[in-house]
Design a protein around this motif. Structure first.
Motif, PDB file in Angstrom:
ATOM      1  N   LEU F  42       0.818  -1.211   0.000  1.00 10.86           N
ATOM      2  CA  LEU F  42       0.000   0.000   0.000  1.00 10.86           C
ATOM      3  C   LEU F  42       0.855   1.266   0.000  1.00 10.86           C
ATOM      4  O   LEU F  42       0.367   2.361  -0.228  1.00 10.86           O
ATOM      5  N   GLY F  43       2.127   1.098   0.267  1.00 14.99           N
ATOM      6  CA  GLY F  43       3.011   2.258   0.299  1.00 14.99           C
ATOM      7  C   GLY F  43       3.559   2.659  -1.064  1.00 14.99           C
ATOM      8  O   GLY F  43       4.205   3.694  -1.215  1.00 14.99           O
ATOM      9  N   ARG F  44       3.330   1.813  -2.071  1.00 15.81           N
ATOM     10  CA  ARG F  44       3.883   2.082  -3.396  1.00 15.81           C
ATOM     11  C   ARG F  44       3.438   3.435  -3.950  1.00 15.81           C
ATOM     12  O   ARG F  44       4.206   4.138  -4.583  1.00 15.81           O
ATOM     13  N   GLN F  45       2.179   3.808  -3.685  1.00 15.75           N
ATOM     14  CA  GLN F  45       1.688   5.093  -4.181  1.00 15.75           C
ATOM     15  C   GLN F  45       2.525   6.233  -3.610  1.00 15.75           C
ATOM     16  O   GLN F  45       2.847   7.187  -4.310  1.00 15.75           O
ATOM     17  N   LEU F  46       2.885   6.109  -2.342  1.00 17.59           N
ATOM     18  CA  LEU F  46       3.710   7.134  -1.705  1.00 17.59           C
ATOM     19  C   LEU F  46       5.117   7.157  -2.290  1.00 17.59           C
ATOM     20  O   LEU F  46       5.666   8.200  -2.598  1.00 17.59           O
ATOM     21  N   ARG F  47       5.688   5.976  -2.433  1.00 20.48           N
ATOM     22  CA  ARG F  47       7.079   5.892  -2.874  1.00 20.48           C
ATOM     23  C   ARG F  47       7.251   6.151  -4.368  1.00 20.48           C
ATOM     24  O   ARG F  47       8.162   6.843  -4.805  1.00 20.48           O
ATOM     25  N   ASN F  48       6.379   5.544  -5.177  1.00 21.13           N
ATOM     26  CA  ASN F  48       6.576   5.611  -6.625  1.00 21.13           C
ATOM     27  C   ASN F  48       5.510   6.437  -7.359  1.00 21.13           C
ATOM     28  O   ASN F  48       5.530   6.563  -8.569  1.00 21.13           O
ATOM     29  N   GLY F  49       4.559   6.978  -6.593  1.00 28.00           N
ATOM     30  CA  GLY F  49       3.619   7.894  -7.217  1.00 28.00           C
ATOM     31  C   GLY F  49       2.335   7.265  -7.700  1.00 28.00           C
ATOM     32  O   GLY F  49       1.368   7.953  -8.010  1.00 28.00           O
ATOM     33  N   PHE F  50       2.293   5.943  -7.825  1.00 24.49           N
ATOM     34  CA  PHE F  50       1.084   5.247  -8.254  1.00 24.49           C
ATOM     35  C   PHE F  50       0.910   3.986  -7.417  1.00 24.49           C
ATOM     36  O   PHE F  50       1.888   3.408  -6.963  1.00 24.49           O
ATOM     37  N   PRO F  51      -0.334   3.543  -7.207  1.00 25.14           N
ATOM     38  CA  PRO F  51      -0.544   2.335  -6.398  1.00 25.14           C
ATOM     39  C   PRO F  51      -0.042   1.079  -7.125  1.00 25.14           C
ATOM     40  O   PRO F  51       0.272   1.116  -8.308  1.00 25.14           O
ATOM     41  N   GLU F  52       0.013  -0.019  -6.420  1.00 24.38           N
ATOM     42  CA  GLU F  52       0.390  -1.299  -6.987  1.00 24.38           C
ATOM     43  C   GLU F  52      -0.634  -1.722  -8.038  1.00 24.38           C
ATOM     44  O   GLU F  52      -1.831  -1.546  -7.887  1.00 24.38           O
ATOM     45  N   VAL F  53      -0.130  -2.275  -9.131  1.00 29.25           N
ATOM     46  CA  VAL F  53      -0.995  -2.717 -10.225  1.00 29.25           C
ATOM     47  C   VAL F  53      -1.047  -4.231 -10.212  1.00 29.25           C
ATOM     48  O   VAL F  53      -0.065  -4.890  -9.884  1.00 29.25           O
ATOM     49  N   VAL F  54      -2.217  -4.813 -10.555  1.00 27.92           N
ATOM     50  CA  VAL F  54      -2.383  -6.257 -10.495  1.00 27.92           C
ATOM     51  C   VAL F  54      -2.289  -6.864 -11.889  1.00 27.92           C
ATOM     52  O   VAL F  54      -3.081  -6.536 -12.774  1.00 27.92           O
ATOM     53  N   TYR F  55      -1.305  -7.759 -12.085  1.00 28.56           N
ATOM     54  CA  TYR F  55      -1.171  -8.498 -13.344  1.00 28.56           C
ATOM     55  C   TYR F  55      -2.098  -9.700 -13.244  1.00 28.56           C
ATOM     56  O   TYR F  55      -1.872 -10.606 -12.452  1.00 28.56           O
ATOM     57  N   GLY F  56      -3.194  -9.686 -14.014  1.00 30.60           N
ATOM     58  CA  GLY F  56      -4.288 -10.634 -13.773  1.00 30.60           C
ATOM     59  C   GLY F  56      -4.044 -12.053 -14.248  1.00 30.60           C
ATOM     60  O   GLY F  56      -4.614 -13.007 -13.704  1.00 30.60           O
ATOM     61  N   GLU F  57      -3.183 -12.214 -15.249  1.00 32.93           N
ATOM     62  CA  GLU F  57      -3.008 -13.537 -15.872  1.00 32.93           C
ATOM     63  C   GLU F  57      -2.521 -14.567 -14.870  1.00 32.93           C
ATOM     64  O   GLU F  57      -1.500 -14.355 -14.203  1.00 32.93           O
ATOM     65  N   GLY F  58      -3.230 -15.670 -14.796  1.00 36.29           N
ATOM     66  CA  GLY F  58      -2.782 -16.770 -13.960  1.00 36.29           C
ATOM     67  C   GLY F  58      -3.071 -16.605 -12.474  1.00 36.29           C
ATOM     68  O   GLY F  58      -2.707 -17.459 -11.683  1.00 36.29           O
TER      69      GLY F  58
END
Lengths: 251, 251, 251, 251, 251, 251, 251, 251
Positions: F42-58
């Motif tokens: 949940l901290g990715r938005q703070l650190r990298n500017g955008f929230p974590e993205v989910v790669y749906g395949e599999g």
């Protein structure tokens, strides 16, 4: 392990000949020696257990000589790999303490003579053209404080030669197996022992050997039996890993 | 060698039961039997010494059955490779004379039982997954009129197993060596004998075996010692070449 | 086959001029002659039917000369491949008995003149740039005791030239087919005969020939018709395998 | 050449039934027909000499049917390649005018029957598995207004079969040569004629054929003799280029 | 087309100055002129429409000079490709009639000046480093009797430059498009015309251009639009194919 | 930028509704939400500017649904890529707030509607089969707070179509160019503008397109003109980088 | 931005010192300066924002000098990449205004000193052998009007060195990350920032580094996190793209 | 080490309950148990220190069950890798003693519980998709008698996560580092420790990851720092080598 410099600093501190601030600064300065053309990482021995190693190819002899001189001044072992005889000649003027191993194309100076290993490191190679790589592996392991033996010219095309060395092979703690062409040697060796085998593919061969790719792929496909692989011609990497594996517990 | 049809035509001519024109036409018609979906090359046995072989993969069972039927009608041996059990079931209804070799995935019928070979053809393989390819090589050599023996599961990782078969290996006239992974078997074998070795890389393996490429490259790099190589998984080609090499002089 | 040295030892034993222990030692010493820079495998002729062959590229002329001298002293045939004219000049001073084949870049001395082969070995090549490789194959087969003939410059782009040699091609016992570029020659040849064909891809070509890879792949894809393949530019390996295939039964 | 729509517009203008603005707009609208899922390029026939072709693989049958319907409505020839029989069944309901070529997997409708070619386009192929690609090339050239003939199953392994067609081959204006495996056919053909040869590698084969790569490389290495190459399995591209080459001067 | 030698022989026969046997022998002798180091194929002009072409790279200047001299003596055009200026200097002493094209690295002598082509052959190239290959294509087409024009330096990164030549491009009968790097030029060109485009990838570029492989793959993937491809750097092959395509009907 | 959660915690602290220890713990817990099957960053938005993205395949639909639910609960935008319609159906039951973009195969929920970009991000693609990848890039850039426009079907084979969009192309701040086959689109685009172009090779094509490798190499060879490249089919990566480039200064 | 020449022409027109026709002609002549050996594209600065750049490798020093001289005469910045010291020596006689950057192997002259960038461009590199490529990127960005800083020798094998620069890295607007071997640096950097990262693989390494291919593939597989990639050793391309990304809005 | 069977035989002999001949036979029979479909190598534990391991993929569940049953009967540990849940269900009926590790897809039974290792074996992995391979490595090392810990999801893109585990990483005796994509994890880890690191590339990724090739090359290029590599996805091989390295001296 050889980390006298640090101990010296700490002992001077304990003995009161320097104060905490001076010790602090000395220790902080340790990691990098800023030279004109490079950062010499003097802290590597402390962090990774061995001093920084110099890859000689393409470096100016003057620069190499200066680095070697500095390492020795800090009482750290010197290992220069991929060094041509002509470059060594220049370097040895400033660094007469260096010893040149012609076949392995390495120059070395050993800071201390302790035996750091649990057992013997054996370096075997398949053909006479694999000798420089095998030599580099052997020199590396030796300078890192290990007992090392080399057996050459025991390719799998002549099984009787290989089997004649069976006992010697089984007596080793770690085995480095160097081979070009199809690279079958490590797999055959690993079938004879219950010790880790490090495989080094060499760029020896022609046509579809593709400068070591055939040997590399062959070795990767032998991984099931206790074989791990390093990059093509990377004798140094194999010797280094062998040394890490063979190392006695210090604690 | 079995070329009864031609002899029949010539003997009929000699006996006067057909005239020269009829014989001419019969002989000319021989080479190709025009079928709806293929040209059956009946002259191949005369020209190349063995009848046409049917590659079963991807062909309609009905078509295969018709070809097999025609070959037998012309008294030529039948070999169908890469044939699934389910396709065989359909084919065997029209061609009950066919024999199915399950592991080799081949259906065969042998026109004559003469021994055409100078000696034994030995097919050795490294692992259990190499068996289908080894089987295809063995069946091919056998249908071509050779004595064939198979030794399986003697990979180079277990030298003692391989060496246990040393005498058998040395008794062969030609050796087919089948291996996946790093493909070291042929080289080791070739070091034990003074006979030609045909190497067959198989697509067995995973990761950097690249579907047989690692084994292929490994084998090509063993060529100095009397080893020649065929395509990946090409058991048929190896058996066929082994049969050509093993053939007695007919003249 | 030439194995006089062993017979000499055994006959000396039988004649009483040496005792069993001395014979034992002599025989045991045979396999390897320890030279400063190599182990010379004198037992190879006994085990594999032919003496050790010297790959000349990258070896010091002095060392090669010494090996050649030793081989001749033990009455074993000498074959040095990939040898430059300038290296030969140096070697021939110590070894005046050697004969140099310029196009094939080989130096040879033949221990005996027996014909060991069942028939003719034919070496065909596609273009003038394939000549060195074809020559190496021919010289190798010849030194191994075979009748050898070469036909050059019959690529598949000029079918009439190739077909003009049809009878000669059919008269051979084994055929070595050498070709660069797309490597189609072996397949076309194999369609004309019922004899084994050994294909040698060469590194001739440019652009997408990828130093022989295109020819190698082309040849591997022709394996169905009695063609087997050796490594790129490996004329020696092809000649060696051809000799093994052509060999008369000695038993 | 068929470009009736444009002529219609121009004639209506000349006849006064539409004015310049309307003609302008009609012409401008021509190039693209905006459909829900695609832009149909109706101007391609004007610019490049042939209408847009539909690559059927992976497209929804409904969409293909609509495009085919629109093309025919504009009196432009229809060619759908890589079309499965089941997709055709759906499409043919809306487009009963389409003709399905099973082996070539193409559906076609020909706008006009003029002969636009200077001579015969010959499509030759090496094996039965090359037929779908050869068929696609033939159908493409035919729909583009050419006389086309196909000769199948004349691989280079059976030279006598190939040479039996020599006269037919020499009578063609352009030759499309389709082959998998090692792809030697185009080079052999080009040696017999003085006409352009377009080579099509196919993905037929196994092991080291690498899905057509071996054939592609083989063909690229034959380029010196009037052979040019298209992508693997690209029968359409070969037929299209052959049609461009064969076209009569219209001016 | 120039085949005066054959006509001479036939006319001498008709005129009675030689008899049938002599004519027969003369014609039979024609195809190959046996030289010490090569077979010169003088019949190629008859069979394939153009005389034999000499690939200069790696051949001895003396040999090339002799071949060129013989070709001219038989009144056949001379084209020597991949010829260095220094080699030309030697050759031109024996063959002062040869003309050297520096950028294309070709030496030429044209037997006759007839225009054999239906239209213009246009050779376009993307960058200045593609000039040698483009030049080789242009010289080849020219010596084969075609009108040729070259447009250089019109890569796809500067569309305005390319579009400025649109009319010239559309006026050609055949287009040869030469490009390195990503090889996009042929596809863009083919979108502008309804004429055949021959694409030549060049080995220009660095890093992931892999000596022309990137350009080759790019061009093969443009095949749908009337583009066919030759080997990397094969300007000669492209010019040769363009000449075959452009040739007027002689019958 | 949306980082309300952190602000909430800090404001509660300032307001006295929680004490320092509680704030500390809340903030420490932030970065990772330990779920049974994953660590949600949940901290990715703070650190990298955008929230974590989910790669749906599999991934299991249940797990994806839970992650999406948690992200929304923490007021962070949700982007799920490579999501099949059937998986979305399951997920949407637990997460009815998600919006599904069919062509791009993405599910999205946008936390806030601010425009974070300096200008327009334009996504252009060459063929209809490149649409899913182009769509993924567009959706990614949009959910990251940018104005995005898509232009499809403007491959380089039809220059007039591409040039018709010249003004639109020049108005963009960043351009994402998506193409399969030979991948020439980015280079042509970059010649028209003075803005950064991100190239996305797609796996569209057959034969020698090698699943996108040809396009990838082509694009890498266009790098001199302001083009940078992402992995094959990586629409998400291109959209993400475009968003980073387009971002307004917040400081 | 520097486009004085055009403004000069337009102001002369406005001032009445030239008439419309003369202005027209002057502007039209601008784009290309036809030199004997090249077309110098003087309009590139107008169209793409920066003047034409000279790739020095393989070009004659005289030609390079002339181009540099002309660019300066038209008041456009000069950047010559891949220039050897010996070539520079020759060039600097005609162009004494040029400045040589030894490590980057570039010669430069900057037309104006405006700061065109929004922020800092940071160029980081992993090893000392990556310095020439990193230098080329830095010089390119600088000559394009940006503030540039370089941090060298911070490979991922020594995390503490890399992390010591964390604040500096975070202060940049765009980051160029240069690395050979396995190319991990860009991915690690991109995890620390929310700014675009341009990755440059270098051909540094041996064995299975395959001249930069390993680094290239590694970088392409890091694309998910805001990293885009340029060709191997393409420092110029990276610097150029970085400059485009960093550019201030002029409108 | 567990070799009770041999000891039992020898003790029975010593105790007189069997005679020398019976003991001899029992020992001789040991190495291979001839089963219908395989040779079970029961002597492997003696020779190589661990029993034979069963690669489950593609083997019939019945056969696997029988092998597992026999191994346990001889008191040898059982490890079946690459085993699907459905196959395990069948096998567990005959072998209820087996334990199934779902993520690692392995079935195990441990003959004895001794701790054979010198220290801790740590298995770290970069992403959630690398878990099956990491699990296989961990299970293998555990069944071989080692203390094993796993840390997942610590890729190099999130350095803070990785550094948070620094102490744990440093406490291990051997580290297995599993990563797909660009495979940078092992190099970063090796920079933190002075212990051997075994790198396992995984086939995770898409596009230019080429099924693990990118990760493999990346890892091979990290070999200088004490990293050795096994085949793609070969978790078993890594665990096995780690166990060999970690083994206590028994002598």
């Amino acid at each position: 392990m050889n980390s006298r410099i640090i101990y010296d600093i700490l002992e001077k501190l304990k003995a009161g000949s320097i104060d905490v601030d001076a010790a602090m600064k000395a220790l902080k300065n340790l990691p990098f020696l800023e030279m004109e053309y490079a950062k010499l990482d003097l802290g590597r021995q402390l962090r990774n257990g061995f001093p920084e190693v110099v890859y000689g190819e393409g470096k100016a002899p003057d620069h190499i000589a200066e680095i070697a001189f500095q390492l020795k001044s800090h009482d750290q072992s010197v290992l220069i790999t991929r060094l041509s005889p002509s470059a060594f000649e220049i370097i040895s003027k400033r660094c007469p303490f260096l010893d040149y191993r012609e076949i392995a194309r390495c120059a070395v100076w050993k800071a201390a003579d302790e035996d750091l290993g649990r057992g013997l490191i054996l370096v075997v190679s398949a053909g006479t053209s694999d000798l420089p790589v095998a030599g580099e592996a052997a020199v590396t392991a030796e300078i890192m404080g290990n007992r090392v033996r080399q057996i050459n010219d025991i390719g799998v095309a002549g099984l009787h030669r290989l089997l004649a060395h069976r006992d010697e092979i089984r007596s080793a703690e770690v085995i480095v197996a160097v081979a070009g062409m199809e690279g079958a040697l490590p797999r055959v060796i690993s079938g004879l022992v219950d010790k880790p085998v490090i495989a080094v593919p060499t760029s020896v061969g022609y046509g579809a050997s593709f400068k070591g790719l055939a040997a590399l792929l062959g070795m990767l496909n032998s991984c099931a039996s206790g074989v791990t692989v390093v990059n093509i011609d990377n004798g140094f990497g194999a010797g280094y890993s062998a040394a890490l594996i063979n190392r006695k517990h210090t604690s």
